[in-house]
Design a protein around this motif. Structure first.
Motif, PDB file in Angstrom:
ATOM      1  N   CYS A 128      10.765  -4.883   1.397  1.00  0.00           N
ATOM      2  CA  CYS A 128       9.699  -5.800   1.787  1.00  0.00           C
ATOM      3  C   CYS A 128      10.175  -6.667   2.944  1.00  0.00           C
ATOM      4  N   GLN A 168       0.675  -0.987   9.933  1.00  0.00           N
ATOM      5  CA  GLN A 168      -0.286  -0.027   9.421  1.00  0.00           C
ATOM      6  C   GLN A 168      -1.205   0.424  10.555  1.00  0.00           C
ATOM      7  N   ASP A 252       4.491  -3.811  -3.076  1.00  0.00           N
ATOM      8  CA  ASP A 252       3.279  -3.053  -3.365  1.00  0.00           C
ATOM      9  C   ASP A 252       2.044  -3.924  -3.513  1.00  0.00           C
ATOM     10  N   GLN A 257       0.673  -6.284   1.844  1.00  0.00           N
ATOM     11  CA  GLN A 257       0.001  -5.262   2.647  1.00  0.00           C
ATOM     12  C   GLN A 257      -0.838  -5.898   3.743  1.00  0.00           C
ATOM     13  N   ARG A 260       1.278  -6.216   6.786  1.00  0.00           N
ATOM     14  CA  ARG A 260       1.403  -4.940   7.505  1.00  0.00           C
ATOM     15  C   ARG A 260       0.117  -4.623   8.277  1.00  0.00           C
ATOM     16  N   ARG A 359      -0.485  -1.021  -2.201  1.00  0.00           N
ATOM     17  CA  ARG A 359      -0.093   0.383  -2.202  1.00  0.00           C
ATOM     18  C   ARG A 359      -0.406   1.076  -3.516  1.00  0.00           C
ATOM     19  N   ARG A 360      -0.220   0.358  -4.619  1.00  0.00           N
ATOM     20  CA  ARG A 360      -0.455   0.933  -5.937  1.00  0.00           C
ATOM     21  C   ARG A 360      -1.467   0.098  -6.702  1.00  0.00           C
ATOM     22  N   PRO A 388      -3.666   1.869   2.284  1.00  0.00           N
ATOM     23  CA  PRO A 388      -2.326   2.221   2.725  1.00  0.00           C
ATOM     24  C   PRO A 388      -2.042   3.708   2.571  1.00  0.00           C
TER      25      PRO A 388
END
Length: 388
Positions: A128, A168, A252, A257, A260, A359-360, A388
């Motif tokens: 991270c 991203q 995650d 995110q 990103r 992500r999850r 993602p």
């Protein structure tokens, strides 16, 4: 009862039993079993401490480098041994601190020989983004039996590591408008007084006669209005807030995110020749250096500033024709986001709400992000939902 049945205590008990049996029976075989078990026990207890003796960690140069999260970290952290015998299965733990978060990275060196210097930096990777400070280096070994794990703490090298967020990829959904800028290199869509002639058109009733081109009017026999093009540039004001706990430092999470996604939005703007203004709560003025975009996002920390206050701060600098991108996580409350974006409604600028998803993320969080995008679309705002 089970807490007392450790490997070391069981071996010591067996040694005592065999010693008593050998003394009572005077049997050479029992003596041999006792001696064999004593040797194994001594090796199990003493060899881990002996293997770490003479092992040091040193830094060949002052390290203050940058690395992208998930990539191999090029640190100059090197293990060295001053003893002639090798060490086996040495576990190296490095403890890093950033924003009250403790990250422990561990790796195992199979064989550590004298004169062979393995580079620990080639084995490290950060999951991270952040600005990490090395806090401790610890060595441990339980070879060969794992009866005990010898611990060896080393002097802490002074290392600060910038872990940049991954960018991203973003497909920008809006046209890049040109806003007025006296020092710009592009032509603005708006027309006004300048030194570059844009167009001539017939005069309409009620227009100012100051725009009449008398020479052109004399040639065509009617009043003609002259327009001069203004110079302009593409501008994007990017606003993102650092995630708060427990999302802070969690690779995650939707909050990380969003950092990103902000990096991807900023790079998309720079690739299209736009002037980028990055707004962070920890900086009093917006960041205009595109080369420091990801580094600024890497060290961004949460503050007590609300989303409405952050958007209002950017709205004060926004001019007509500019674009504003607000990056939020998919768990953002829709009423709060709509109230914050309402400040930009009268600014004559394009507003894009960029929604990040972890992500999850479970199906419930993904559905919440899609519902947020639908609510913003119905309210008249452009949205960008990037998975993602």
């Amino acid at each position: 009862m089970e807490s007392w049945l450790s490997k070391s205590r069981v071996l010591l008990a067996l040694c005592a039993v065999l010693l008593m049996a050998a003394i009572n029976r005077h049997d050479p075989m029992v003596y041999a079993m006792f001696l064999f078990l004593v040797v194994v026990t001594v090796l199990g207890f003493g060899l881990p401490w002996l293997s770490l003796r003479g092992t040091t960690v040193h830094l060949s140069a002052k390290a203050n480098t940058e690395v992208t999260e998930g990539e191999v970290c090029p640190l100059d952290l090197v293990l060295a041994r001053s003893t002639p015998w090798p060490a086996f299965m040495v576990m190296v733990e490095t403890e890093w601190i950033w924003a009250s978060q403790r990250l422990v990275l561990s790796q195992t060196v199979p064989v550590l020989r004298s004169g062979h210097l393995p580079d620990l930096g080639g084995l490290l990777s950060f999951p991270c983004r952040g600005l990490y400070q090395l806090n401790a280096v610890r060595l441990s070994s339980g070879f060969p039996l794992g009866l005990v794990r010898a611990q060896h703490g080393l002097q802490r090298p002074e290392i600060t590591q910038y872990v940049l967020p991954q960018s991203q990829p973003v497909h920008w959904p809006l046209p890049w408008d040109v806003t007025e800028d006296p020092q710009g290199e592009l032509s603005a869509r708006r027309m006004g007084q300048s030194f570059e002639l844009g167009m001539l058109r017939p005069y309409q009733q009620g227009e100012s006669v100051g725009r009449v081109s008398w020479r052109a009017s004399a040639r065509v026999g009617e009043l003609v209005i002259q327009h001069f093009q203004q110079s302009g540039s593409i501008r994007l004001r990017l606003l993102v807030q650092a995630p708060r706990a427990p999302a802070l430092g969690e690779p995650d999470s939707a909050g990380e995110q969003s950092m990103r996604l902000a990096a991807g939005v900023g790079e998309a703007a720079l690739n299209n020749g736009a002037q980028l203004f990055l707004y962070l709560d920890t900086q009093p003025t917006p960041l205009r250096d595109g080369l420091r975009l990801r580094r600024a996002l890497a060290e961004a920390l949460p503050t007590d500033t609300s989303l409405s206050q952050a958007v209002a701060r950017a709205a004060q600098d926004t001019a007509p024709g500019e674009q504003v991108a607000v990056v939020v996580s998919g768990s953002q409350a829709a009423p709060e986001l709509l109230a914050a974006l309402a400040v930009l409604a009268n600014q004559a600028c394009r507003v894009l709400a960029c929604i990040a998803v972890g992500r999850r993320s479970p199906a419930q969080e993904l559905q919440q992000a899609r519902q947020l995008a639908h609510t913003l679309t119905q309210a008249g705002f452009a949205t960008l939902l990037e998975l993602p």
